[in-house]
Scaffold this active site. Structure first.
Site, PDB file in Angstrom:
ATOM      1  CG  LEU A 178      51.189  49.834  35.144  1.00  0.00           C
ATOM      2  CD1 LEU A 178      50.441  50.905  34.277  1.00  0.00           C
ATOM      3  CD2 LEU A 178      52.345  50.590  36.025  1.00  0.00           C
ATOM      4  CE  LYS A 235      47.606  41.564  32.447  1.00  0.00           C
ATOM      5  NZ  LYS A 235      46.299  41.053  33.111  1.00  0.00           N
ATOM      6  CG  ASP A 250      54.383  42.566  54.216  1.00  0.00           C
ATOM      7  OD1 ASP A 250      53.910  43.580  54.056  1.00  0.00           O
ATOM      8  OD2 ASP A 250      53.926  42.038  55.460  1.00  0.00           O
ATOM      9  CG  HIS A 282      50.284  56.362  30.383  1.00  0.00           C
ATOM     10  ND1 HIS A 282      49.614  56.007  31.514  1.00  0.00           N
ATOM     11  CD2 HIS A 282      49.816  55.999  29.200  1.00  0.00           C
ATOM     12  CE1 HIS A 282      48.311  55.724  30.779  1.00  0.00           C
ATOM     13  NE2 HIS A 282      48.348  55.802  29.564  1.00  0.00           N
ATOM     14  CG  HIS A 303      45.439  59.766  32.259  1.00  0.00           C
ATOM     15  ND1 HIS A 303      46.891  59.697  32.671  1.00  0.00           N
ATOM     16  CD2 HIS A 303      44.929  58.467  32.384  1.00  0.00           C
ATOM     17  CE1 HIS A 303      47.049  58.519  33.077  1.00  0.00           C
ATOM     18  NE2 HIS A 303      46.241  57.621  32.701  1.00  0.00           N
ATOM     19  CE  LYS A 360      39.194  51.550  33.769  1.00  0.00           C
ATOM     20  NZ  LYS A 360      40.339  51.492  33.152  1.00  0.00           N
ATOM     21  CE  LYS A 394      42.250  52.510  25.154  1.00  0.00           C
ATOM     22  NZ  LYS A 394      42.404  53.149  26.348  1.00  0.00           N
TER      23      LYS A 394
HETATM   24  C1  BG6 Z   1      45.609  54.330  33.459  1.00  0.00           C
HETATM   25  C2  BG6 Z   1      44.346  54.000  34.223  1.00  0.00           C
HETATM   26  O1  BG6 Z   1      46.259  55.387  34.037  1.00  0.00           O
HETATM   27  O2  BG6 Z   1      45.094  54.672  32.119  1.00  0.00           O
HETATM   28  C3  BG6 Z   1      43.437  52.909  33.430  1.00  0.00           C
HETATM   29  O3  BG6 Z   1      44.531  53.413  35.600  1.00  0.00           O
HETATM   30  C4  BG6 Z   1      43.031  53.531  32.267  1.00  0.00           C
HETATM   31  O4  BG6 Z   1      42.269  52.722  34.156  1.00  0.00           O
HETATM   32  C5  BG6 Z   1      44.461  53.831  31.323  1.00  0.00           C
HETATM   33  O5  BG6 Z   1      42.665  52.206  31.389  1.00  0.00           O
HETATM   34  C6  BG6 Z   1      44.015  54.419  30.018  1.00  0.00           C
HETATM   35  O6  BG6 Z   1      45.368  54.755  29.326  1.00  0.00           O
HETATM   36  P1  BG6 Z   1      45.345  54.584  27.942  1.00  0.00           P
HETATM   37  O7  BG6 Z   1      46.910  55.055  27.490  1.00  0.00           O
HETATM   38  O8  BG6 Z   1      45.185  52.802  27.560  1.00  0.00           O
HETATM   39  O9  BG6 Z   1      44.514  55.387  27.114  1.00  0.00           O
END
Ligand code: BG6
Length: 464
Positions: free
Chosen positions: A15, A17, A80, A179, A241, A324, A329
């Site tokens: 995340l 990165k 740690d 997010h 989400h 996945k 996408k």
């Molecule tokens: C993250 C998940 O919260 O959201 C990821 O952990 C997922 O597995 C990602 O790929 C998807 O977010 P976005 O913004 O790429 O649609």
């Protein structure tokens, strides 16, 4: 006061990165600031420079001067998560950086990009070592703690984490983030619903047939096996989400389109969600992924049939589907309207659909029926489109940047309130309580073919 010390736990992870460092880079560029330092901490033996180099490919148009600044201001300390002495060392390291960069009065932002089972220990040890201070909301410099989702693994663990962290810090200092809430198109949904007269009168069980929320991803789990194998698709993206999207589509008009008013309405929706059924799958090469347990039964694909049992939505199915390693996408919401009484010899096959495309092409599209040119009254579907990027220009995904700006400004609206998290986990626990067969699917496909039985059973017709 515009000086910042940012401490990131779990700094060597995916995340940081892919999302966090690119977002910090954008903020530094946008605000042209030099008054900051970033300290990463994690268990891995890794150089700060390597962490930055891995993030570089996720940053478009890297500018040499900003990159040099990042190299100078980003450092890393191995730690740690449960060892008190390591926190004392980290605290000393942070103080040394503060002195070196003249940031003694800087605000402190602690970012938890670590697994949720460490949230309690990290929070406690941050407090005990003096890395983070409990301060009132008016106090300057401020200290804020940002927790990545998923906040826990189920309702019970979420409660434990919340009880733990609230012993050490005030609610105003705590940001539980998702997010998706700061994605441009997601913030747009409520605004479009409540500022256009044509939607609200139709936005109910009298006119809407079903709602479909689809979050599909081409990428596999990559090197996230350690986290993902314990989580699975349902906890990874549905709990947060997708249920947030459902809550925004389903909510009543808030008093104002901001902060707690929005949260209050989202919570009321989640409170009334009923789980009808679910379906799960796993991509064929999943068990070969790094850190995945042999014979793992973790789902990488899931579909759920939910209902919102309130006056507005009673009887309307909400279908969620995610996975996945699928063929594309996209994150998309289809609001399918009911068919109208047809006065024609050949009636339309499908009714109106409002499609909200969150990504990759942000926008709205309304499918209408129109007359096919010619003499006969033949019907063809046509789309009325609002293409966000065509009007406002194509912008890079900025959800994390918006989120960090929100935290820096102290806007609690970018944070998910604990009662939202609670209700979301109740729904997820109900989905997970029944043991289900898990169906395999080839990576790059549309998911398990057995979903057809699930579709038939519930009369689901996914809109493609
Ligand atoms: C993250 C998940 O919260 O959201 C990821 O952990 C997922 O597995 C990602 O790929 C998807 O977010 P976005 O913004 O790429 O649609």
């Amino acid at each position: 006061m515009n000086e910042y010390v940012i401490v990131i736990f779990g700094a060597s992870g995916d995340l940081v990165k892919r999302k966090l460092l690119p977002a910090l880079y954008s903020l530094i560029t946008k605000h042209d600031t030099k008054e900051f330092c970033i300290v990463g901490a994690a268990f891995d033996d890794i150089a700060a420079q390597e962490i930055l180099e891995r993030a570089k490919k996720y940053i478009p148009d890297v500018q040499d001067d900003v990159w040099q600044l990042m190299l100078e201001r980003f450092s890393y300390q191995r730690l740690d998560f449960t060892n008190r002495e390591d926190y004392d060392a980290l605290s000393a390291h942070v103080n040394q950086k503060k002195k070196a960069f003249k940031l003694m009065k800087a605000n402190t932002l602690i970012y938890f990009a670590a697994a949720a089972n460490f949230f309690c220990d990290i929070t406690r040890l941050c407090g005990e070592s003096g890395l983070a201070k409990r301060v009132s909301v008016q106090h300057l410099p401020w200290t804020r703690l940002v927790y990545e989702k998923p906040f826990g693994y189920d309702l019970n663990s979420a409660h434990k984490i919340n009880d733990c962290i609230s012993q050490f810090f005030d609610e105003d200092q705590i940001y539980r983030i998702d997010h998706y809430l700061t994605k441009e198109l997601v913030s747009n949904i409520a605004l479009v619903r409540f500022t256009n007269a044509m939607f609200e009168p139709l936005w109910n069980n009298r006119y809407i047939d079903n709602v479909q929320i689809i979050l599909s991803e081409e990428e596999s789990i990559g090197n996230r096996g350690l986290y993902y194998d314990k989580s699975g698709a349902i906890s990874d993206v549905m709990q947060n989400h997708m249920l947030e999207l459902l809550a925004i589509v389903g909510m009543e008009a808030p008093k104002q389109l901001s902060g707690n008013y929005l949260r209050d309405e989202r919570v009321k929706v989640l409170e009334h969600v009923q789980v009808i059924d679910a379906f799960v799958g796993q991509y064929d090469t999943y068990s070969h992924e790094e850190y995945v347990a042999p014979g793992s039964k973790t789902e990488t694909f899931a579909a759920a049939y939910l209902r919102i049992e309130n006056k507005r939505w009673s009887g309307v199915p909400f279908y969620l589907k995610t996975g996945k390693c699928l063929s594309k996408k996209e994150t998309i919401i289809h609001i399918k309207f009911k068919a109208v009484d047809c006065l024609l010899a050949k009636c339309p096959i499908d009714a109106n659909v409002l499609t909200i495309e969150v990504s990759p092409q942000a926008g709205f599209s309304l499918r209408l029926n129109a007359k096919k040119p010619g003499k006969a009254n033949d019907v063809i579907p046509v789309n009325m489109d609002f293409c966000h990027s065509c009007i406002f220009g194509k912008r890079e995904e900025q959800a994390y940047q918006t989120l960090l700006e929100g935290v820096i400004r102290g806007e609690q609206s970018v944070s998910v309130r604990f009662d939202e998290i609670e209700y979301a986990w109740k729904i997820i626990d109900a989905i997970k309580k029944d043991e289900r067969a898990i169906y395999s699917y080839p990576c790059g496909s549309g998911g398990p073919v057995e979903i057809e039985d699930f579709n038939k059973k519930h009369g689901i017709r996914w809109i493609s």
